[in-house]
Design a protein around this motif. Structure first.
Motif, PDB file in Angstrom:
ATOM      1  N   UNK A 194       0.876  -1.170   0.000  1.00 33.20           N
ATOM      2  CA  UNK A 194       0.000   0.000   0.000  1.00 33.20           C
ATOM      3  C   UNK A 194       0.916   1.222   0.000  1.00 33.20           C
ATOM      4  N   UNK A 195       1.209   1.725  -1.189  1.00 31.92           N
ATOM      5  CA  UNK A 195       2.198   2.789  -1.340  1.00 31.92           C
ATOM      6  C   UNK A 195       1.797   4.050  -0.587  1.00 31.92           C
ATOM      7  N   UNK A 196       0.527   4.385  -0.638  1.00 32.13           N
ATOM      8  CA  UNK A 196       0.105   5.624   0.020  1.00 32.13           C
ATOM      9  C   UNK A 196       0.283   5.544   1.532  1.00 32.13           C
ATOM     10  N   UNK A 197      -0.041   4.397   2.122  1.00 22.82           N
ATOM     11  CA  UNK A 197       0.136   4.242   3.566  1.00 22.82           C
ATOM     12  C   UNK A 197       1.604   4.362   3.947  1.00 22.82           C
ATOM     13  N   UNK A 198       2.477   3.810   3.128  1.00 21.56           N
ATOM     14  CA  UNK A 198       3.907   3.926   3.384  1.00 21.56           C
ATOM     15  C   UNK A 198       4.337   5.395   3.337  1.00 21.56           C
ATOM     16  N   UNK A 199       3.887   6.119   2.321  1.00 22.38           N
ATOM     17  CA  UNK A 199       4.252   7.524   2.168  1.00 22.38           C
ATOM     18  C   UNK A 199       3.736   8.368   3.334  1.00 22.38           C
ATOM     19  N   UNK A 200       2.519   8.087   3.761  1.00 24.20           N
ATOM     20  CA  UNK A 200       1.957   8.835   4.892  1.00 24.20           C
ATOM     21  C   UNK A 200       2.763   8.552   6.153  1.00 24.20           C
ATOM     22  N   UNK A 201       3.116   7.287   6.371  1.00 25.06           N
ATOM     23  CA  UNK A 201       3.897   6.936   7.554  1.00 25.06           C
ATOM     24  C   UNK A 201       5.264   7.617   7.549  1.00 25.06           C
ATOM     25  N   UNK A 202       5.841   7.765   6.371  1.00 25.20           N
ATOM     26  CA  UNK A 202       7.169   8.379   6.265  1.00 25.20           C
ATOM     27  C   UNK A 202       7.133   9.884   6.489  1.00 25.20           C
ATOM     28  N   UNK A 203       6.087  10.534   6.030  1.00 22.92           N
ATOM     29  CA  UNK A 203       6.037  12.007   6.084  1.00 22.92           C
ATOM     30  C   UNK A 203       5.309  12.549   7.305  1.00 22.92           C
ATOM     31  N   UNK A 204       4.437  11.757   7.899  1.00 21.18           N
ATOM     32  CA  UNK A 204       3.613  12.250   9.015  1.00 21.18           C
ATOM     33  C   UNK A 204       4.422  12.791  10.194  1.00 21.18           C
ATOM     34  N   UNK A 205       5.539  12.155  10.594  1.00 23.05           N
ATOM     35  CA  UNK A 205       6.276  12.693  11.736  1.00 23.05           C
ATOM     36  C   UNK A 205       6.747  14.136  11.546  1.00 23.05           C
ATOM     37  N   UNK A 206       7.047  14.516  10.316  1.00 24.20           N
ATOM     38  CA  UNK A 206       7.501  15.888  10.065  1.00 24.20           C
ATOM     39  C   UNK A 206       6.365  16.867  10.322  1.00 24.20           C
ATOM     40  N   UNK A 207       5.188  16.564   9.787  1.00 24.41           N
ATOM     41  CA  UNK A 207       4.029  17.433  10.023  1.00 24.41           C
ATOM     42  C   UNK A 207       3.689  17.468  11.512  1.00 24.41           C
ATOM     43  N   UNK A 208       3.750  16.321  12.160  1.00 28.51           N
ATOM     44  CA  UNK A 208       3.406  16.245  13.581  1.00 28.51           C
ATOM     45  C   UNK A 208       4.347  17.113  14.411  1.00 28.51           C
ATOM     46  N   UNK A 209       5.635  17.009  14.149  1.00 31.64           N
ATOM     47  CA  UNK A 209       6.624  17.739  14.938  1.00 31.64           C
ATOM     48  C   UNK A 209       6.526  19.248  14.741  1.00 31.64           C
ATOM     49  N   UNK A 210       6.399  19.667  13.480  1.00 35.63           N
ATOM     50  CA  UNK A 210       6.473  21.096  13.177  1.00 35.63           C
ATOM     51  C   UNK A 210       5.114  21.793  13.290  1.00 35.63           C
ATOM     52  N   UNK A 211       4.058  21.147  12.774  1.00 34.67           N
ATOM     53  CA  UNK A 211       2.747  21.805  12.723  1.00 34.67           C
ATOM     54  C   UNK A 211       1.959  21.580  14.008  1.00 34.67           C
ATOM     55  N   UNK A 212       1.881  20.349  14.484  1.00 34.20           N
ATOM     56  CA  UNK A 212       1.066  20.061  15.665  1.00 34.20           C
ATOM     57  C   UNK A 212       1.772  20.432  16.963  1.00 34.20           C
ATOM     58  N   UNK A 213       3.024  19.986  17.111  1.00 34.49           N
ATOM     59  CA  UNK A 213       3.755  20.288  18.334  1.00 34.49           C
ATOM     60  C   UNK A 213       4.414  21.666  18.308  1.00 34.49           C
ATOM     61  N   UNK A 214       4.542  22.223  17.107  1.00 35.81           N
ATOM     62  CA  UNK A 214       5.198  23.529  16.941  1.00 35.81           C
ATOM     63  C   UNK A 214       6.588  23.535  17.559  1.00 35.81           C
ATOM     64  N   UNK A 215       7.257  22.425  17.413  1.00 37.28           N
ATOM     65  CA  UNK A 215       8.611  22.288  17.960  1.00 37.28           C
ATOM     66  C   UNK A 215       9.636  22.800  16.962  1.00 37.28           C
ATOM     67  N   UNK A 216      10.824  23.084  17.451  1.00 34.37           N
ATOM     68  CA  UNK A 216      11.907  23.485  16.560  1.00 34.37           C
ATOM     69  C   UNK A 216      12.225  22.333  15.619  1.00 34.37           C
ATOM     70  N   UNK A 217      12.545  22.653  14.372  1.00 34.09           N
ATOM     71  CA  UNK A 217      12.840  21.583  13.413  1.00 34.09           C
ATOM     72  C   UNK A 217      14.059  20.771  13.835  1.00 34.09           C
TER      73      UNK A 217
END
Length: 226
Positions: free
Chosen positions: A174-197
């Motif tokens: 399931x290529x899309x699930x793999x891509x989401x799993x790979x990219x989600x931590x970046x969005x979570x860290x920067x957008x949701x947690x508003x942490x320093x990159x």
């Protein structure tokens, strides 16, 4: 809740035929103004009058073509989809996903961030939300080539799977699930947690997704006729 400026009719998005000449110049000026206004003031500060003034066009021109703020947001999102962007091709899935994550992280941490402002605006406009969903779906579909190349290189072998009766059958990734799993931590860290990159996060998230994929975490039964 939708934006009060949203029209009950569909917003005017990118025309089916690419405009030329003065029409193209006006569109480019207006969309550049939308990006600047949105990045600087957010959705709350985005107005047709402000966009028209920044673009150097009369507000009636903006109202006639885009109708309202919702129409402007839709067209600026559609314009992003028209960009000649290609997914990374580094020679390995981990390298590709790392490069993709770095692009994403850079777009989120730059100040002002148009990407973050546009995500926020989509929560206030149903028109923008629909357009952004289309754009994200198209981008993920475009990035599926990263997984296809990895399978072709033998990085992600297709595994056998047993059904409820114990019979072994083919599975696919399931290529899309793999891509989401790979990219989600970046969005979570920067957008949701508003942490320093974290400069290490793009590679770590990519590596974790590749290991999970190799272990069969994103394998699904192959559909009939596939």
């Amino acid at each position: 809740m939708t934006d009060s400026t949203d029209s009950t009719e569909p917003a005017v998005g990118a025309p089916e035929r690419r405009p030329g000449g003065r029409t193209a110049r006006v569109r480019a000026q207006v969309l550049d103004a939308v990006r600047a206004e949105l990045a600087e003031a957010g959705h709350e500060g985005l107005t047709v009058e402000g966009v028209a003034a920044r673009a150097g066009v009369h507000r009636t021109t903006v109202y006639r073509r885009w109708r309202d703020v919702g129409g402007l947001l839709v067209d600026v999102i559609d314009a992003a989809g028209e960009m000649d962007w290609q997914p990374p091709d580094t020679g390995s899935l981990r390298g590709d996903l790392t490069a993709l994550n770095r692009e994403i992280q850079e777009s989120l941490v730059v100040r002002p961030s148009f990407a973050v402002a546009l995500m926020a605006a989509s929560f206030h406009s149903e028109q923008a939300a629909r357009a952004q969903t289309r754009l994200w779906a198209d981008r993920y579909a475009q990035c599926e080539i990263l997984v296809e190349r990895a399978v072709a290189r033998g990085e992600l072998p297709v595994r056998g799977a047993r059904d409820a009766r114990g019979a072994r059958g083919a599975t696919e990734l399931d290529a899309r699930s793999l891509l989401i799993a790979a990219t989600a931590p970046v969005y979570h860290q920067v957008v949701l947690l508003r942490a320093d990159p974290d400069p290490r996060l793009p590679e770590r998230a990519a590596g974790a997704a590749v290991l999970a994929a190799a272990a069969g975490a994103f394998s699904v039964p192959r559909t009939e006729g596939a």
